[in-house]
Design a protein around this motif. Sequence first.
Motif, PDB file in Angstrom:
ATOM      1  N   GLN A 205       0.825  -1.215   0.000  1.00 49.98           N
ATOM      2  CA  GLN A 205       0.000   0.000   0.000  1.00 49.98           C
ATOM      3  C   GLN A 205       0.858   1.264   0.000  1.00 49.98           C
ATOM      4  O   GLN A 205       0.550   2.252   0.663  1.00 49.98           O
ATOM      5  N   THR A 252       5.185  10.381   3.632  1.00 47.81           N
ATOM      6  CA  THR A 252       3.765  10.163   3.329  1.00 47.81           C
ATOM      7  C   THR A 252       3.213  11.322   2.517  1.00 47.81           C
ATOM      8  O   THR A 252       3.817  12.397   2.447  1.00 47.81           O
ATOM      9  N   LYS A 254      -0.892  12.931   1.054  1.00 49.12           N
ATOM     10  CA  LYS A 254      -2.332  12.805   0.916  1.00 49.12           C
ATOM     11  C   LYS A 254      -2.688  12.824  -0.561  1.00 49.12           C
ATOM     12  O   LYS A 254      -2.297  13.726  -1.285  1.00 49.12           O
ATOM     13  N   GLY A 257      -7.727  12.243  -0.775  1.00 50.21           N
ATOM     14  CA  GLY A 257      -8.283  12.122   0.569  1.00 50.21           C
ATOM     15  C   GLY A 257      -7.686  11.016   1.410  1.00 50.21           C
ATOM     16  O   GLY A 257      -8.071  10.843   2.567  1.00 50.21           O
ATOM     17  N   LYS A 258      -6.741  10.276   0.848  1.00 55.24           N
ATOM     18  CA  LYS A 258      -6.107   9.181   1.593  1.00 55.24           C
ATOM     19  C   LYS A 258      -4.646   9.495   1.857  1.00 55.24           C
ATOM     20  O   LYS A 258      -3.980  10.142   1.041  1.00 55.24           O
ATOM     21  N   THR A 259      -4.152   9.028   2.995  1.00 54.93           N
ATOM     22  CA  THR A 259      -2.737   9.197   3.322  1.00 54.93           C
ATOM     23  C   THR A 259      -1.992   7.935   2.888  1.00 54.93           C
ATOM     24  O   THR A 259      -2.314   6.831   3.326  1.00 54.93           O
ATOM     25  N   LEU A 260      -1.032   8.132   2.026  1.00 56.98           N
ATOM     26  CA  LEU A 260      -0.253   7.006   1.504  1.00 56.98           C
ATOM     27  C   LEU A 260       1.220   7.197   1.829  1.00 56.98           C
ATOM     28  O   LEU A 260       1.723   8.325   1.869  1.00 56.98           O
TER      29      LEU A 260
END
Length: 289
Positions: A205, A252, A254, A257-260
Amino acid sequence: MIGKGKSISHTRASISYGWNQEKDVEVIHSQNLAGENPKEITEEFKIIQSQNQRTQKNTLSFVLSPSIEDGKKLSKQELKEITKKFIKAMDLKERQAIAFVHRNKEHTHIHLYVNRIGFDGKAYKDSFIGKRSQQKAYEVAREMGLTNARDIQHQRLDQIKQIRNEIKQIHEKVMEQERPRSFDVYIMLMQEKDIKVIPSINKQQKLQGFRFEYKGHNLKGSEVHRSMSGGKLAVQISNNATKGMSLTKVSTIKLAGKTLEFSANIATALAKSVLKRIVKRAIDQGMGF
């Protein structure tokens, strides 16, 4: 046109399979044979093959496949001509042979079976027969003005090269004129130019790069150009950022809307970029080291 060839031992089974795939099979060529069905033809093959008991794979099997478009247009006579020219090119004129055409699928193709054992009892040399079949099919297709697999491949390569250039030009224009400060903005700007930018996320991920979908093609950033790999694209956007991407926290991000997390390659590229900017800023401010 594509040509395939190999030596086989199951003569009757192969001929029967090809012959019986259609109710009204078209026999387009026969030489040195009197038989009218797979069983009779196999028996005639065996009479000659009995002169050479050492050769186990004693039948040659070929498949000649014109392009889909060519196949739709070719008449029985033209398919016969292709077969005869191929037989001559492969030096198989003085052997028993049978050929029939299949039109039961979208892709018209010719099945050709030739006795590997000649009337003198000698076996036809089958070394590199697959490669030789490809080459001779290519030569026959060129002689008859048909489309070749090589031609199609070259056309596809030229088309992909053009697509790559278009994507790269649009990317450079977006970077120079819009100077996106985040991946989300970059993706939106590229979408406005009809290029879909798709994040590539690995099994852990972690973001490892992007793919670019344009005019029916889907290419990795590095396939478009080395300057568009995940790491280099991240550095370009980072260089534009004041708030969109932190200059000190580069592990990391964003995205939608997701933190990767970044993959190791992107994180390393960003860390090096940040370090260079810190050093440059220190020098510009007269701090030195």
